[in-house]
Design an enzyme around this catalytic site. Structure first.
Site, PDB file in Angstrom:
ATOM      1  N   ARG A 157      35.128  -4.037   4.769  1.00  0.00           N
ATOM      2  CA  ARG A 157      34.780  -2.167   4.601  1.00  0.00           C
ATOM      3  C   ARG A 157      35.659  -2.316   3.485  1.00  0.00           C
ATOM      4  NH1 ARG A 157      39.092  -0.424   6.753  1.00  0.00           N
ATOM      5  NH2 ARG A 157      38.421   1.155   8.021  1.00  0.00           N
ATOM      6  N   HIS A 203      41.226 -13.295   7.782  1.00  0.00           N
ATOM      7  CA  HIS A 203      39.963 -13.918   6.751  1.00  0.00           C
ATOM      8  C   HIS A 203      39.821 -15.165   6.654  1.00  0.00           C
ATOM      9  CE1 HIS A 203      43.162 -11.648   3.895  1.00  0.00           C
ATOM     10  NE2 HIS A 203      42.156 -11.005   4.131  1.00  0.00           N
ATOM     11  N   HIS A 259      44.664 -15.078   4.275  1.00  0.00           N
ATOM     12  CA  HIS A 259      44.844 -15.147   5.582  1.00  0.00           C
ATOM     13  C   HIS A 259      44.862 -15.160   7.104  1.00  0.00           C
ATOM     14  CE1 HIS A 259      48.468 -13.319   3.864  1.00  0.00           C
ATOM     15  NE2 HIS A 259      48.156 -11.966   3.287  1.00  0.00           N
ATOM     16  N   THR A 301      37.305 -12.443  -3.345  1.00  0.00           N
ATOM     17  CA  THR A 301      38.356 -12.048  -2.921  1.00  0.00           C
ATOM     18  C   THR A 301      39.713 -12.200  -3.998  1.00  0.00           C
ATOM     19  OG1 THR A 301      40.329 -12.436  -1.878  1.00  0.00           O
ATOM     20  CG2 THR A 301      39.252 -14.201  -2.066  1.00  0.00           C
ATOM     21  N   ARG A 302      39.960 -10.489  -4.459  1.00  0.00           N
ATOM     22  CA  ARG A 302      41.094 -10.762  -4.930  1.00  0.00           C
ATOM     23  C   ARG A 302      43.011 -10.768  -4.118  1.00  0.00           C
ATOM     24  NH1 ARG A 302      41.452  -4.874  -3.436  1.00  0.00           N
ATOM     25  NH2 ARG A 302      43.280  -4.007  -3.617  1.00  0.00           N
TER      26      ARG A 302
END
Length: 574
Positions: free
Chosen positions: A292, A206, A203, A198-199
């Site tokens: 996605r 996730h 939340h 992740t970058r």
């Protein structure tokens, strides 16, 4: 087809570092070598080369490897590798280097990190690299823009000998090399590990997604965020890591760990996904979550997405058996209000009968900017609190108002009036960076050549960006005739707050009629060279936030228009 992934081999993987004794010896010998001061992106690449994160690479790619990677996603020996890892340098530096020579690779403080034996030196076809690696030679792509406008024009290739790791002063306990993670997994007895890349801050969606992925793969979870270089405009990594630490206690500590990855992302979509998979395999993971539009850079010049939503998953799936790491494909998670829980969007059978809620990234940024409520079903209160600290509402952020126009157009007068009105409102310190004041205090040694005028504007931009970063208001009123320089200043400021360009559109005839300082007269007589509007061009701003007509309005009315614009942008409270 299902891939049978064997529990991973957690034996150490090869690193490029030499022993402590050899490193000391190399350090003293390297004093005589030609030195290359590395860019932040090159330092990220070097760190992962040296610690085995980019295994099987032994250094920066040779020309044969580079060509093969660009065209076929494979090294010259046939091994799968999707991303060109190259040492780009300037032409003048390349001229100092001969094939077979050793060079010292240093960080920005001059500390020697490694030596490299130069085996190859070539001028790449960057347009071809952009087409093949990123899918289009389009400068709207941040990596293509970097390739053409920041990267050096010559590539050097050759094996690297590691002397020491780059120094990180932040979050040291959270940073692990591939071998440190492998040792941890061995110690904990974790045979299956799913990595989450992740970058962005995490939340609730996730969290739900990572829980499901770990359950589906019957694996432990490694939260593995990138803290090297991400996409311009992303939330800084200091804020993100504080957000991750705030939610870690929502995860079961026996089956979850977090580590930071110092990777310079390229936002290359499908190829990036395969690259991320290989890097995670080197870190001892057996599974990898691909979302996605994984590592997509957003819209291209035509306003379309660069990559299809599932292109990354398709490419990963083709290569996962060879990579030895299995994909867990990411479903889009949405909140079903009626059941008060997150569910995969494509698995909601009664979607016509229930209320589905979702907040996009754009909508989240808008709510933060306007200080609006961010509901608890969407994010954790601790995460929102961290985000609000570093991204306060726009009416509490610093910003820059940048006036541009001909000499004598009325920029300084309007800027002064605006300053007084903003000071009357109070709340934030206001600084006026007027052309003449800056010339006297900041740029007294500069002349009026194009190069010097550009340098003067860049200095104004730098000071304005610092004022903006620290929550103040900067008002700039230089002539700033060149569009490219104004764009560079905008980019400097917009890292920290809003940039409001105001074109004071007074005609050259009117400016000449006003000519209080007698400058136009001197320019017409040829006594002032390169005078904007007479003997030097002025690039009219194409899309300023505001255009002012001073010929039919008072100064007060012009300043008031700027105030109204700032209100409409949410920068000051009405």
């Amino acid at each position: 087809m299902s891939v049978k992934i064997m529990p991973q081999d957690l034996a150490p993987i090869p690193e490029l570092y030499v022993s402590y004794e050899s490193a000391q010896k190399l350090k003293s010998e390297a004093g005589d070598l030609v030195s290359h001061d590395m860019t932040p992106r090159q330092i990220c690449d070097l760190e992962l080369l040296m610690n085995g994160g980019f295994n099987p690479l032994k250094g920066f790619l040779s020309e044969a490897d580079y060509t093969s990677v660009v065209d076929n996603m494979r090294l010259a020996d046939g091994a799968l590798w999707p991303m060109p890892i190259t040492l780009d340098v300037s032409e003048s530096f390349a001229d100092k280097v001969t094939i077979g020579q050793d060079i010292a690779l240093r960080d920005q403080e001059g500390v020697i990190l490694a030596t490299m034996t130069v085996t190859d030196k070539w001028v790449p076809n960057k347009a071809h690299e952009a087409e093949k690696v990123y899918g289009a030679d389009d400068s709207a792509h941040p990596a293509v823009n970097y390739l053409h406008n920041t990267a050096g024009s010559v590539y050097l290739g050759g094996p690297v000998t590691g002397i020491q790791q780059p120094v990180h002063y932040d979050f040291r306990g959270r940073r692990d090399t591939p071998n440190e993670l492998r040792a941890l997994f061995r110690k904990l007895g974790w045979r299956k590990v799913v990595a989450f890349q992740t970058r962005n801050p995490l939340h609730r969606a996730h969290q739900e997604l990572t829980f499901r992925a770990a359950r589906e793969a019957q694996a432990n979870l490694l939260i593995h965020p990138v803290v090297g270089m991400t996409k311009p405009g992303d939330i800084d990594h200091f804020t993100r890591v504080r957000c991750y630490e705030a939610v870690l206690d929502q995860y079961p500590s026996a089956t979850t760990t977090m580590s930071l990855l110092n990777l310079a992302m390229r936002m290359a979509g499908p190829r990036e996904a395969v690259w991320h998979g290989l890097i995670r395999k080197n870190h001892g993971c057996t599974h990898f979550i691909v979302g996605r539009d994984h590592a997509g850079p957003g819209k291209n010049s035509a306003g379309q997405d660069f990559y299809g939503p599932y292109d990354a998953q398709d490419l990963f799936r083709q290569h996962q058996a060879e990579m030895g790491i299995e994909m867990v494909d990411f479903k889009q998670m949405v909140y079903v209000q009626d059941r008060a829980q997150y569910e995969p969007a494509d698995e909601i059978a009664d979607r016509d009968k229930v209320t589905i809620l979702d907040i996009s990234g754009t909508e989240l940024r808008r709510r933060l900017a306007e200080g609006l409520d961010i509901p608890e079903w969407f994010s954790f209160p601790q995460v929102v609190e961290e985000l609000r600290k570093s991204r306060p509402a726009r009416a509490k952020q610093g910003f820059t108002v940048f006036f541009t126009g001909f000499s004598g157009s009325g920029k300084s007068t309007i800027a002064n009036a605006l300053m007084v009105k903003l000071m009357e409102m109070g709340g934030r310190p206001v600084t006026l960076l007027d052309g003449d004041i800056v010339r006297k205090n900041l740029s007294s040694e500069l002349g009026f050549s194009k190069e010097h005028r550009d340098l003067n504007i860049r200095r104004i931009g730098y000071v304005a960006s610092e004022i903006t970063k620290n929550g103040g208001i900067a008002i700039c009123a230089p002539i700033a005739p060149y569009a490219t320089t104004r764009r560079a200043v905008r980019e400097d400021v917009e890292q920290f707050g809003a940039f409001v360009e105001v074109h004071v559109a007074t005609s050259i005839e009117e400016c000449e009629r006003r000519d209080r300082k007698g400058l136009y007269k001197l320019a017409r007589a040829g006594k002032i060279a390169e005078f904007t509007g007479i003997s030097d061009p002025y690039d009219v701003p194409e899309q300023p936030e505001l255009r002012l007509d001073t010929e039919n309005q008072s100064v007060d009315a012009c300043a008031h228009q700027v105030i109204l614009k700032l209100e409409s942008l949410g920068l000051i409270k009405g």
